[in-house]
Design a protein around this motif. Sequence first.
Motif, PDB file in Angstrom:
ATOM      1  N   ASP A 155       0.831  -1.216   0.000  1.00 53.67           N
ATOM      2  CA  ASP A 155       0.000   0.000   0.000  1.00 53.67           C
ATOM      3  C   ASP A 155       0.859   1.257   0.000  1.00 53.67           C
ATOM      4  N   LYS A 184       0.715  -3.511 -15.434  1.00 54.48           N
ATOM      5  CA  LYS A 184       0.056  -4.036 -14.221  1.00 54.48           C
ATOM      6  C   LYS A 184       0.423  -3.269 -12.955  1.00 54.48           C
ATOM      7  N   PRO A 186       0.263  -0.461 -10.333  1.00 51.65           N
ATOM      8  CA  PRO A 186      -0.749   0.571 -10.052  1.00 51.65           C
ATOM      9  C   PRO A 186      -0.254   1.950 -10.487  1.00 51.65           C
ATOM     10  N   ARG A 187      -1.175   2.779 -10.986  1.00 56.22           N
ATOM     11  CA  ARG A 187      -0.778   4.048 -11.598  1.00 56.22           C
ATOM     12  C   ARG A 187      -0.162   5.061 -10.627  1.00 56.22           C
ATOM     13  N   HIS A 188      -0.394   4.867  -9.314  1.00 55.05           N
ATOM     14  CA  HIS A 188       0.211   5.812  -8.365  1.00 55.05           C
ATOM     15  C   HIS A 188       1.626   5.395  -7.960  1.00 55.05           C
TER      16      HIS A 188
END
Length: 368
Positions: A155, A184, A186-188
């Motif tokens: 996270d 794949k 995550p964009r952040h």
Amino acid sequence: MTLQFGPNYVRAIAPYVAGKPISEVAREFGLDEAHIVKLASNENPLGMPESAQRAIARAASELGRYPDSNAFELKAALAARYDVPPEWITLGNGSNDILELAAHAFVERGQSIVYSQYSFAVYALATQGLGARHLVTPAVQHGHDLDAMLAAIADDTRLVFVANPNNPTGTFIDGATLEAFIAKVPRHVVVVLDEAYTEYLAAGKRYDSIAWVRRYPNLLVSRTFSKAYGLAGLRIGFAIAQPELTDLLNRLRQPFNVNTLAQAAAVAALADTAFLERSAALNAEGYRLLTAAFERLELEYVPSDGNFVLVRVGSDDGAGGRVNLALLRQGVIVRPVGNYGLPQWLRVTIGLPEENAAFLAALERALA
Ligand SMILES: Cc1ncc(COP(=O)(O)O)c(C=O)c1O
């Protein structure tokens, strides 16, 4: 009581181990500098291209002034070469600077960075220097395990380092596999794709990561002029990414992080495609020679797509250090990689034909 300065995470840093300079080995072992062969830092054995030397001579008269902070000419040349707006480019004092800037720009202390075991030492240093958490995935056949890296993203992960080809192992991930991985993530989470050795890739292995930069706003591609372009001593590298990323790097970088001579030399080297081709061809020929010799000597090596090869010189953990010392005594400098957790291996940079031959002769004596 002894005084202690700085945060614990800085005191915990193991300093970067650079390749030994020729002058130091000459002093330490009582050798003549002229007879020393240095294959320790993945430099271009052809040295600096003449086109860059001429550009430096011309730029020398400007050194009383600060460099162009925005590097107008070089950014324009890079923008034209890669067909991106100049705002998508950030220059660094070596690509090492880009890697550090990226860590500082995208990650807060306490957040995490993902990278692979046996990947470039600066990823660990940049993470540690920030007080960030290291999420290190085990290597597979000395290369990145991309599935494990995806699974490791937590996270609080904000950055993933991927080197392709990787140093010190030379391992390579094909373009389709790599793009599937980037898609794949995550964009952040920013993917820093470190392509320091990309110019050495054989034609059939090349892929267009700059096209990916247009598709993935969280991708930053890092390149350098230190390797195939032959400008290691000038310290210049660059990043290509969308402006949301480069804007942050630009806020953080020192205003004059790339000096005048480096900018001038890079413009010349970028245009010198003949030099680049000669460098790649010489490298391919040297790779064939070295790996054929390793096979003859029954030494395990990791197939490499860079300008260096990782070779296993013994089966006990003293082997790398021992053989390295025996090579140094003969005036051959390679890179021990015990600090990477590879104490049985040495990394040798592919040199000129005569340097490769000198290394192999010294290696045979060292192993005898
Ligand atoms: C994978 C990788 N990335 C980045 C660098 C940094 O090189 P420079 O700072 O000279 O551009 C190196 C240098 O050895 C490298 O091997």
